[in-house]
Design an enzyme around this catalytic site. Structure first.
Site, mmCIF file in Angstrom:
data_model
loop_
_atom_site.group_PDB
_atom_site.id
_atom_site.type_symbol
_atom_site.label_atom_id
_atom_site.label_comp_id
_atom_site.label_asym_id
_atom_site.label_seq_id
_atom_site.Cartn_x
_atom_site.Cartn_y
_atom_site.Cartn_z
ATOM 1 N N HIS A 77 -9.205 -3.774 -1.709
ATOM 2 C CA HIS A 77 -8.172 -3.017 -0.988
ATOM 3 C C HIS A 77 -8.490 -1.517 -1.019
ATOM 4 O O HIS A 77 -8.466 -0.847 0.020
ATOM 5 C CB HIS A 77 -6.806 -3.307 -1.619
ATOM 6 C CG HIS A 77 -5.663 -2.535 -1.030
ATOM 7 N ND1 HIS A 77 -4.591 -3.133 -0.408
ATOM 8 C CD2 HIS A 77 -5.412 -1.191 -0.989
ATOM 9 C CE1 HIS A 77 -3.745 -2.203 0.004
ATOM 10 N NE2 HIS A 77 -4.224 -1.007 -0.344
ATOM 11 N N GLU A 78 -8.798 -0.999 -2.221
ATOM 12 C CA GLU A 78 -9.051 0.446 -2.333
ATOM 13 C C GLU A 78 -10.344 0.846 -1.620
ATOM 14 O O GLU A 78 -10.395 1.893 -0.960
ATOM 15 C CB GLU A 78 -9.098 0.874 -3.810
ATOM 16 C CG GLU A 78 -7.802 0.638 -4.580
ATOM 17 C CD GLU A 78 -6.557 1.129 -3.869
ATOM 18 O OE1 GLU A 78 -6.624 2.120 -3.125
ATOM 19 O OE2 GLU A 78 -5.506 0.485 -4.048
ATOM 20 N N HIS A 82 -10.086 1.449 2.056
ATOM 21 C CA HIS A 82 -9.596 2.774 2.456
ATOM 22 C C HIS A 82 -10.757 3.734 2.711
ATOM 23 O O HIS A 82 -10.649 4.663 3.520
ATOM 24 C CB HIS A 82 -8.688 3.367 1.372
ATOM 25 C CG HIS A 82 -7.286 2.844 1.387
ATOM 26 N ND1 HIS A 82 -6.435 2.983 2.462
ATOM 27 C CD2 HIS A 82 -6.572 2.183 0.439
ATOM 28 C CE1 HIS A 82 -5.259 2.439 2.179
ATOM 29 N NE2 HIS A 82 -5.313 1.940 0.952
ATOM 30 N N CYS A 139 0.859 -1.185 0.000
ATOM 31 C CA CYS A 139 0.000 0.000 0.000
ATOM 32 C C CYS A 139 0.891 1.229 0.000
ATOM 33 O O CYS A 139 1.881 1.284 0.735
ATOM 34 C CB CYS A 139 -0.883 -0.020 1.251
ATOM 35 S SG CYS A 139 -1.980 1.404 1.388
HETATM 36 NI NI NI Z 1 -3.684 1.056 -0.029
#
Ligand code: NI
Length: 189
Positions: free
Chosen positions: A142-143, A146, A100
């Site tokens: 994953h995104e 966030h 990341c």
């Molecule tokens: Ni990330």
């Protein structure tokens, strides 16, 4: 367009839920996305979420490069997704090494859903809806994490599998020497 500063793990902007975008078609959102694209290209990542550039809005960009195309995965062009939603398809999960831009130098093994459907809005306000598997599904999960204040180490089960990228490369070399059939594993940012 500009290259923006990337927030690192520990900055509060990475630990709060991001706000929905009221109108995906405004010039402000277009400028934000343009800057995020410049920042992603400069950092050589595969994805970026707006909170990572200190903007707490539900905007992500990502792509799945062809080298991750392992048959189960898909190469996907750079995609902008505003107010994304993820729906799980099936209950299969798979482990993969992630990295990341907000956790520089480190990599960790994370279990993600293998197949998902996601939808959200493009910059022109059109709906994007896709089914995703493999790396494509992983980078989207994953995104989107966030946007909910989650950084990948928070998804890890075994913290012994959080390591410096350099150390993992040494480890892979030693394992590969012992077992030439070692499968390459995917990485993402
Ligand atoms: Ni990330």
């Amino acid at each position: 367009m500009a290259i923006l500063k990337i927030a690192r793990m520990g900055h509060p902007v990475l630990n709060r839920p991001a706000d929905a975008v009221a109108d995906p078609t405004t010039p402000e959102i277009a400028r934000l996305v343009g800057d995020m694209m410049d920042t992603l290209e400069d950092a050589q990542g595969a994805g970026l979420a707006a909170p990572q550039v200190h903007v707490p809005l539900r905007v992500v960009i990502f792509f799945a490069p062809p080298e991750h195309d392992d048959g189960a995965s898909q190469a996907v062009p750079l995609t902008v997704l505003i107010n994304p939603e993820i729906e799980l398809l099936g209950d299969e999960r798979s482990d993969g090494w992630e990295a990341c831009l907000s956790v520089p130098g480190l990599t960790g093994l994370v279990a993600r859903w293998e197949t998902i459907r996601y939808r959200g809005f493009a910059l022109d306000g059109q709906t994007i809806e896709r089914q995703a598997t493999g790396f494509h599904a992983r980078v989207v999960q994953h995104e989107c994490d966030h946007l909910d204040g989650i950084v990948y180490p928070m998804r890890m089960i075994n913290m012994a599998q959080l390591m410096f990228c350099e150390e993992r490369r040494h480890y892979i070399r030693s394992v590969a020497a012992a077992d030439e059939e070692e499968e390459p594993v995917s990485e993402e940012r």
